[in-house]
Write a protein that holds these residues in place. Structure first.
Motif, mmCIF file in Angstrom:
data_model
loop_
_atom_site.group_PDB
_atom_site.id
_atom_site.type_symbol
_atom_site.label_atom_id
_atom_site.label_comp_id
_atom_site.label_asym_id
_atom_site.label_seq_id
_atom_site.Cartn_x
_atom_site.Cartn_y
_atom_site.Cartn_z
ATOM 1 N N CYS A 66 -29.617 -8.606 35.872
ATOM 2 C CA CYS A 66 -28.972 -7.415 35.317
ATOM 3 C C CYS A 66 -27.776 -7.750 34.425
ATOM 4 C CB CYS A 66 -28.506 -6.500 36.441
ATOM 5 S SG CYS A 66 -29.808 -6.027 37.572
ATOM 6 N N CYS A 113 -25.602 -5.427 31.876
ATOM 7 C CA CYS A 113 -25.982 -4.010 31.996
ATOM 8 C C CYS A 113 -25.032 -3.255 32.912
ATOM 9 C CB CYS A 113 -27.408 -3.887 32.518
ATOM 10 S SG CYS A 113 -27.881 -2.211 32.934
ATOM 11 N N VAL A 114 -24.566 -3.932 33.945
ATOM 12 C CA VAL A 114 -23.791 -3.235 34.974
ATOM 13 C C VAL A 114 -22.372 -3.798 35.107
ATOM 14 C CG1 VAL A 114 -24.770 -4.619 36.862
ATOM 15 C CG2 VAL A 114 -23.999 -2.275 37.340
HETATM 16 S S1 SF4 Z 1 -30.091 -0.430 35.227
HETATM 17 FE FE1 SF4 Z 1 -29.181 -2.418 34.830
HETATM 18 S S2 SF4 Z 1 -28.153 -2.925 36.766
HETATM 19 FE FE2 SF4 Z 1 -29.627 -1.295 37.223
HETATM 20 S S3 SF4 Z 1 -31.505 -2.387 37.862
HETATM 21 FE FE3 SF4 Z 1 -31.654 -1.972 35.669
HETATM 22 S S4 SF4 Z 1 -30.882 -3.842 34.717
HETATM 23 FE FE4 SF4 Z 1 -30.192 -3.869 36.819
#
Ligand code: SF4
Lengths: 419, 164
Positions: free
Chosen positions: A350, A353-354
């Motif tokens: 991830c 993204c987060v």
């Molecule tokens: S939105 Fe971003 S943080 Fe959430 S599962 Fe998908 S890639 Fe991972």
């Protein structure tokens, strides 16, 4: 009267046939939690008195949100999940294997017609397979790990029919951004969204997952894509709604005139045609996430960037959705093209993204991203601005240093098929 | 009966603003409380007192499934969250951890007002404005879970779901 797809799938998992509005206790086919939600899940499971999992084969733990661990605190949480997986015998995907939602589909942990719960809000992604999948929190997930069951209210369904042919160079992401803008950030709260129509008939599994993924940004409980022409590597059975199924809302959208779509800060539903955002200077471009980091997304970016260099003022970060995807992109030359253009690769996970690690923007910076959320602070700095788009728009913008329509880069060369 | 002073915020308060993703990787509740609503109102965590009531507009808790969001609010001392509407995962998570959530579609509650909330009947009295509101009824299974202090206790008690 007939049933919607969701009513059919839930009925199959409940003691009796259900309708929208009914409460039901259902058997769950599978669950997953990540390093973001898993530690609380395990704690709740233990606090409930849980010793053995209801079915270790149906439980997966994934390290993807903060990987590799950026500090000892997170490292210790990772270790907690590793230990739990070893003791319980559940499936476990360690650092670098990929993003939870990609891994669940890629490894067949979720299949069409399943009822699946993930301790992550983008679990509806599996609706790309025409499964009922919803996001829940840690304690709800722990309860399934203990009992194999959950309770739920059968959602009403919004039926979205997509007609016309999507213009060349546009993608499932442009479509879903457009729809999030139309339906609104809470427009489908507590509801299911069914996607159907000729415009998505020939979509790849990856593109179907993009549609289902972002129903989370409409507040929906789940989203399902009509399985017509869905191709999978195993035997499966399709579930279709009855002709006389009852929908809360039924809307048709013609996508043949669609332009690339961009969501402006700080809401995924602040969507407009690219014209509105065009020319906005960016400092970081990100191709990643459970929305858009599959092979076709990386290939799309490579088509835009082949033989070119990104702007000196831009960092282009790429995090493939899984190791398998990374390997496929290595094998077909996509990675080489992107790297030559100046992309920096992050491990499959991830990451940016987060906002847990990698690519945290500076104050005042602007990011164009192929992800699904642009809430304030989402990428780790509340003083940055995040724009959301397709990977093609991200790549084109990385090239020029400002938000750019890929059609302008390709300069009339609409041959998107050639890598 | 819960009585407390309100802290009022607007629509679409997302989970990233309730507790940013970078702080969620912990099992330490005090760490979560230390960063609650940080990007929305950095002063909130200094102002909030035990028993206070958090009030919001539409779609409170939209975004991620992180249970750390209601946990952070609860750990900061908030006794109940009132909103015009809630995002679904947040709503479920709050009940599961034993944090009462009250949905009042048309409330006009303002900052600093005293509220009296009867969770049993759903009657909410705004002591400052001399108004009363009726909260939306929860499904019985949620009332049961909340009455037992959350889903952990509920399952400890019953082993599985009692039925709906
Ligand atoms: S939105 Fe971003 S943080 Fe959430 S599962 Fe998908 S890639 Fe991972």
């Amino acid at each position: 009267m007939g049933q919607t797809t969701v009513e059919k799938i839930i009925s199959k998992h409940a003691a009796s046939s259900v309708r929208a509005g009914d409460l039901a206790i259902v058997d769950v086919d599978g669950v997953m939690a990540t390093d973001a939600t898993g530690p609380f899940t395990i704690k709740a499971f233990r606090d409930m008195g849980g010793i053995d999992l209801w079915d270790a084969e149906r439980v997966s733990l994934i390290l993807d949100h903060a990987t590799p661990a950026p500090n000892e605190r997170i490292s210790n949480l990772h270790q907690m999940l590793r230990d739990f997986a070893n003791e319980s015998g559940c499936h476990f995907y360690d650092v670098g294997e990929g993003i939870c939602h990609q891994l669940m589909v890629e490894n067949g942990h979720v299949k069409p017609g399943d009822l699946f719960l993930g301790a992550d809000s983008h679990s509806p992604t599996y609706g790309g397979l025409n499964a009922f999948a919803a996001g829940v929190g840690s304690t709800d997930l722990a309860a399934v790990m203990l009992t194999g069951k959950t309770w739920l209210k059968v959602p009403e369904t919004i039926r979205i029919e997509l007609v016309g042919q999507l213009p060349k160079g546009l993608t499932a992401k442009d479509m879903i951004l457009f729809l999030v803008g139309q339906i609104g950030i809470a427009g489908a709260t507590y509801m299911a969204v069914e996607f159907t129509g000729e415009a998505i008939r020939d979509f790849t599994l990856a593109s179907r997952m993009v549609l289902a993924n972002m129903v989370a940004e409409m507040g929906a409980k789940t989203g399902l894509v009509d399985p017509t022409n869905l191709e999978l590597w195993y035997d499966w059975e399709a579930t279709y709604p009855d002709d006389d199924a009852k929908y809360a809302i039924s809307q048709t959208f013609d996508v043949s005139q669609l332009k690339p779509q961009v969501a402006r800060p700080h809401l995924p539903s602040h969507v407009s045609d690219i014209d509105v955002s065009q020319g906005k200077k960016i400092q970081q471009a990100f191709i990643g996430s459970c929305t858009n980091a599959r092979l076709e997304d990386l290939q799309m970016a490579a088509r835009v960037l082949k033989g070119k260099k990104i702007a000196r003022t831009v960092r282009l970060l790429v995090a493939p959705a899984s190791r398998k995807i990374f390997n496929a992109a290595l094998a077909d030359g996509t990675i080489q093209i992107l790297s030559d253009a100046g992309a920096t690769f992050l491990n499959a996970g991830c990451g940016p993204c987060v906002g847990t690690l990698g690519g945290i923007p500076a104050d005042g910076e602007v990011i164009i991203s192929s992800t699904n959320r642009n809430f304030q602070g989402r990428m780790g700095n509340p003083n940055a601005e995040i724009y959301l788009s397709s990977p093609a728009v991200v790549a084109a913008s990385a090239l020029t240093g400002e938000i750019t329509n890929p059609a302008d880069i390709l300069n009339g060369n609409t041959d998107w098929e050639i890598l | 009966m819960l009585v407390g002073k309100t802290h009022v915020y607007g629509d679409n308060i997302d989970t990233d603003r309730i507790i940013p993703g970078k702080y969620t990787k912990t099992l330490d509740m005090s760490q979560l409380a230390a960063h609650v609503l940080e990007d929305l109102d950095p002063e909130f965590r200094h102002r909030v007192q035990s028993g206070d009531i958090l009030v919001a507009g539409e779609n409170f808790g939209t975004g991620s499934s992180r249970e750390q969001a209601p946990i952070a609010i609860q750990a900061a001392g908030i006794s109940v969250v009132v909103a015009r509407s809630f995002a679904r995962i947040f709503y479920r998570n709050a009940i599961n951890i034993g944090l009462p959530v009250v949905e009042i579609a048309n409330h006009t509650i303002e900052n600093g007002q005293q509220l009296e909330i009867d969770l049993k009947t759903g009657a909410v009295t705004n002591l400052a404005a001399h108004e009363t509101y009726q909260a939306r009824q929860m499904p019985q299974v949620m009332i049961d879970i909340l009455n037992e202090g959350g889903l952990v206790n509920y399952l400890k008690q019953h082993g599985t779901y009692k039925g709906v």
